[in-house]
Design a protein around this motif. Sequence first.
Motif, PDB file in Angstrom:
ATOM      1  N   ASP A 101       0.852  -1.189   0.000  1.00 47.49           N
ATOM      2  CA  ASP A 101       0.000   0.000   0.000  1.00 47.49           C
ATOM      3  C   ASP A 101       0.889   1.241   0.000  1.00 47.49           C
ATOM      4  OD1 ASP A 101      -2.310  -1.645   0.249  1.00 47.49           O
ATOM      5  OD2 ASP A 101      -1.923  -1.788   2.401  1.00 47.49           O
ATOM      6  N   PRO A 102       0.593   2.238  -0.829  1.00 49.84           N
ATOM      7  CA  PRO A 102       1.477   3.408  -0.953  1.00 49.84           C
ATOM      8  C   PRO A 102       1.374   4.343   0.257  1.00 49.84           C
ATOM      9  CG  PRO A 102      -0.490   3.675  -2.302  1.00 49.84           C
ATOM     10  CD  PRO A 102      -0.570   2.302  -1.736  1.00 49.84           C
ATOM     11  N   PRO A 103       2.457   4.521   1.024  1.00 49.10           N
ATOM     12  CA  PRO A 103       2.392   5.403   2.200  1.00 49.10           C
ATOM     13  C   PRO A 103       2.109   6.850   1.836  1.00 49.10           C
ATOM     14  CG  PRO A 103       4.654   4.690   1.780  1.00 49.10           C
ATOM     15  CD  PRO A 103       3.786   3.883   0.881  1.00 49.10           C
ATOM     16  N   GLU A 104       2.467   7.265   0.616  1.00 54.53           N
ATOM     17  CA  GLU A 104       2.220   8.652   0.220  1.00 54.53           C
ATOM     18  C   GLU A 104       0.734   8.988   0.166  1.00 54.53           C
ATOM     19  OE1 GLU A 104       3.128   6.169  -3.520  1.00 54.53           O
ATOM     20  OE2 GLU A 104       3.967   6.430  -1.511  1.00 54.53           O
ATOM     21  N   LEU A 105      -0.119   7.967   0.094  1.00 54.90           N
ATOM     22  CA  LEU A 105      -1.567   8.209   0.091  1.00 54.90           C
ATOM     23  C   LEU A 105      -2.046   8.750   1.436  1.00 54.90           C
ATOM     24  CD1 LEU A 105      -3.923   7.770  -1.940  1.00 54.90           C
ATOM     25  CD2 LEU A 105      -4.383   5.614  -0.792  1.00 54.90           C
ATOM     26  N   MET A 106      -1.259   8.539   2.479  1.00 46.25           N
ATOM     27  CA  MET A 106      -1.647   9.016   3.803  1.00 46.25           C
ATOM     28  C   MET A 106      -1.727  10.541   3.865  1.00 46.25           C
ATOM     29  SD  MET A 106       0.021   6.578   6.739  1.00 46.25           S
ATOM     30  CE  MET A 106       1.686   6.479   6.078  1.00 46.25           C
ATOM     31  N   VAL A 107      -1.002  11.220   3.002  1.00 47.53           N
ATOM     32  CA  VAL A 107      -1.062  12.694   2.978  1.00 47.53           C
ATOM     33  C   VAL A 107      -2.456  13.153   2.571  1.00 47.53           C
ATOM     34  CG1 VAL A 107      -0.044  14.785   2.019  1.00 47.53           C
ATOM     35  CG2 VAL A 107       1.378  12.748   2.366  1.00 47.53           C
ATOM     36  N   GLN A 108      -3.004  12.554   1.533  1.00 46.53           N
ATOM     37  CA  GLN A 108      -4.365  12.881   1.102  1.00 46.53           C
ATOM     38  C   GLN A 108      -5.380  12.468   2.161  1.00 46.53           C
ATOM     39  OE1 GLN A 108      -5.243  11.315  -2.791  1.00 46.53           O
ATOM     40  NE2 GLN A 108      -7.334  12.130  -2.823  1.00 46.53           N
ATOM     41  N   LEU A 187     -19.374   1.032  12.630  1.00 43.41           N
ATOM     42  CA  LEU A 187     -19.617   2.047  13.660  1.00 43.41           C
ATOM     43  C   LEU A 187     -20.527   3.162  13.158  1.00 43.41           C
ATOM     44  CD1 LEU A 187     -16.064   2.366  15.272  1.00 43.41           C
ATOM     45  CD2 LEU A 187     -18.106   1.372  16.319  1.00 43.41           C
ATOM     46  N   GLY A 188     -20.496   3.413  11.864  1.00 42.79           N
ATOM     47  CA  GLY A 188     -21.455   4.358  11.290  1.00 42.79           C
ATOM     48  C   GLY A 188     -20.933   5.745  11.001  1.00 42.79           C
ATOM     49  N   PHE A 189     -19.666   6.014  11.254  1.00 46.99           N
ATOM     50  CA  PHE A 189     -19.125   7.336  10.943  1.00 46.99           C
ATOM     51  C   PHE A 189     -19.078   7.533   9.428  1.00 46.99           C
ATOM     52  CE2 PHE A 189     -17.163   6.483  15.114  1.00 46.99           C
ATOM     53  CZ  PHE A 189     -17.535   7.639  15.793  1.00 46.99           C
ATOM     54  N   PRO A 190     -19.471   8.709   8.933  1.00 48.51           N
ATOM     55  CA  PRO A 190     -19.332   8.967   7.491  1.00 48.51           C
ATOM     56  C   PRO A 190     -17.862   8.848   7.084  1.00 48.51           C
ATOM     57  CG  PRO A 190     -20.688  10.654   8.549  1.00 48.51           C
ATOM     58  CD  PRO A 190     -20.079   9.856   9.650  1.00 48.51           C
ATOM     59  N   TYR A 191     -17.636   8.253   5.952  1.00 49.77           N
ATOM     60  CA  TYR A 191     -16.249   8.086   5.515  1.00 49.77           C
ATOM     61  C   TYR A 191     -16.102   8.477   4.052  1.00 49.77           C
ATOM     62  CZ  TYR A 191     -17.505   3.783   2.991  1.00 49.77           C
ATOM     63  OH  TYR A 191     -18.054   2.875   2.122  1.00 49.77           O
ATOM     64  N   VAL A 192     -14.873   8.682   3.655  1.00 47.12           N
ATOM     65  CA  VAL A 192     -14.543   8.927   2.257  1.00 47.12           C
ATOM     66  C   VAL A 192     -13.541   7.861   1.841  1.00 47.12           C
ATOM     67  CG1 VAL A 192     -12.669  10.527   2.848  1.00 47.12           C
ATOM     68  CG2 VAL A 192     -13.721  10.649   0.581  1.00 47.12           C
ATOM     69  N   ASN A 193     -13.649   7.370   0.618  1.00 42.48           N
ATOM     70  CA  ASN A 193     -12.706   6.353   0.164  1.00 42.48           C
ATOM     71  C   ASN A 193     -11.890   6.883  -1.004  1.00 42.48           C
ATOM     72  OD1 ASN A 193     -15.455   5.782  -1.193  1.00 42.48           O
ATOM     73  ND2 ASN A 193     -14.003   4.734  -2.533  1.00 42.48           N
ATOM     74  N   ILE A 194     -10.622   6.483  -1.015  1.00 42.66           N
ATOM     75  CA  ILE A 194      -9.680   6.901  -2.053  1.00 42.66           C
ATOM     76  C   ILE A 194      -9.221   5.650  -2.794  1.00 42.66           C
ATOM     77  CG2 ILE A 194      -7.530   8.114  -2.540  1.00 42.66           C
ATOM     78  CD1 ILE A 194      -7.793   9.451   0.212  1.00 42.66           C
ATOM     79  N   PRO A 195      -9.561   5.481  -4.058  1.00 40.29           N
ATOM     80  CA  PRO A 195      -9.136   4.281  -4.791  1.00 40.29           C
ATOM     81  C   PRO A 195      -7.653   4.325  -5.150  1.00 40.29           C
ATOM     82  CG  PRO A 195     -10.364   5.739  -6.229  1.00 40.29           C
ATOM     83  CD  PRO A 195     -10.431   6.362  -4.865  1.00 40.29           C
ATOM     84  N   TYR A 196      -7.023   3.175  -5.158  1.00 44.21           N
ATOM     85  CA  TYR A 196      -5.616   3.073  -5.559  1.00 44.21           C
ATOM     86  C   TYR A 196      -5.364   1.658  -6.073  1.00 44.21           C
ATOM     87  CZ  TYR A 196      -4.548   0.396  -1.330  1.00 44.21           C
ATOM     88  OH  TYR A 196      -4.518  -0.577  -0.360  1.00 44.21           O
TER      89      TYR A 196
END
Length: 311
Positions: A101-108, A187-196
Amino acid sequence: MPKLSVVIPCYFNEENIPVTARELVANEANFPPEVSFEYVFVNDGSGDNTLGALQQAQTTYPGKIRIVDLAANVGSYNAIVAGMAHATGDCLAVITADMQDPPELMVQMYDYWKKGFKLVIGNRQDREEKGPSRWFAQTFHWLMKRLALKNIPDGGFDFVFFDRIVSEEVVSLRERNSNVFYLMVWLGFPYVNIPYVRRKREIGTSRWTLSKKIKLLIDSLLAFSFFPVRAISVIGLLLGAIATVYGIYIIALKFMRPDEPEGWTALMVVVLFVSAFQMVALGIIGEYVWRGLDAARSRPLYVVKDVFEQK
C-alpha cells in the motif's frame, strides 16, 4: 500540533522492516511541518528475527518507533487492535509491513481528516498481483458487500486512516473473530474512500494462507451478516414445502394404486438430501455457538510480552 500514529502489524517481516521504516520516515516530508509522527510496530509472534530488525530500526530512527511485542501469534487483526491500544496520536493509520500500500496516500487521507472525516479508506481499485490470491480477494469482498455490509467500497480495503474516537471505540469493543476494518465502517461514521492500485509484493513471502483466508471469510460473514442463519430458515421452509407436496402425492398414490411398490430410489434421495442439509445447518449453528462461547470466556485478544520505546 496534531500527532499521527501509524500502526504496522508484523509477522515474519524481518526483510521488510528496514525498507518499511525508511519509506515511512521519508514520507513525513510530504506532510505539513506541524504534524508529528509515531510508528507503532506490532510483532505478532514472528518466528524469525522481526523483533531484532524492529529494534535496529528503532535505533536508526530514535524517538519515532514504538515496538509492541506480543507473546504469541494472535492474527493480524488482533495485532492491529493491540497497536491501536498503544498508539497515542490524535489520528491513526494502519498500513501493512510489506509496503504493498502506498504510504504517500496518507497525505491525502490526512487532508480529509482535517476536513472533519473520522474515517478515510484507501480501497483497492485494482491490484498488480495475479492468480488465486486476486480471485479470492475479489470474491471475498463481493460476497461481503452483498451479504453483510452494503456500504463498504468496492474492491476491499485494509489501508485506513481514522480519528482517535474511532480507535477508542474499536478497542473498547474488543470483538473476537471479526474484521477490524469492517468494524470501523459498521460504527457508522461517514467516511470517504480513495481508490488506488495495490502493489505486488517485492520482498518476502506472504503468510496469508488459504486456511486463514477461509477463516476470515467465515468470521466476517458471521460477524456482520445474518445471511447464514436466514438461509437455513429459507431452505428449511422450501424443503418442508417439497416434503408436504411429496407426502400428499404418496398418500394419493397409495389410494389410487394400493399394490404399487414403494419407490426406493426416490426415498433414498430425499433422506440423503435432508440429512446433508441438517448436517450443514448444524455446522453453521455450531459456528455461532462457538463464537458465543469464545466471547463469554472473555479471554484477552492478545498478551503483550514487552513494549520497547525511546523517548
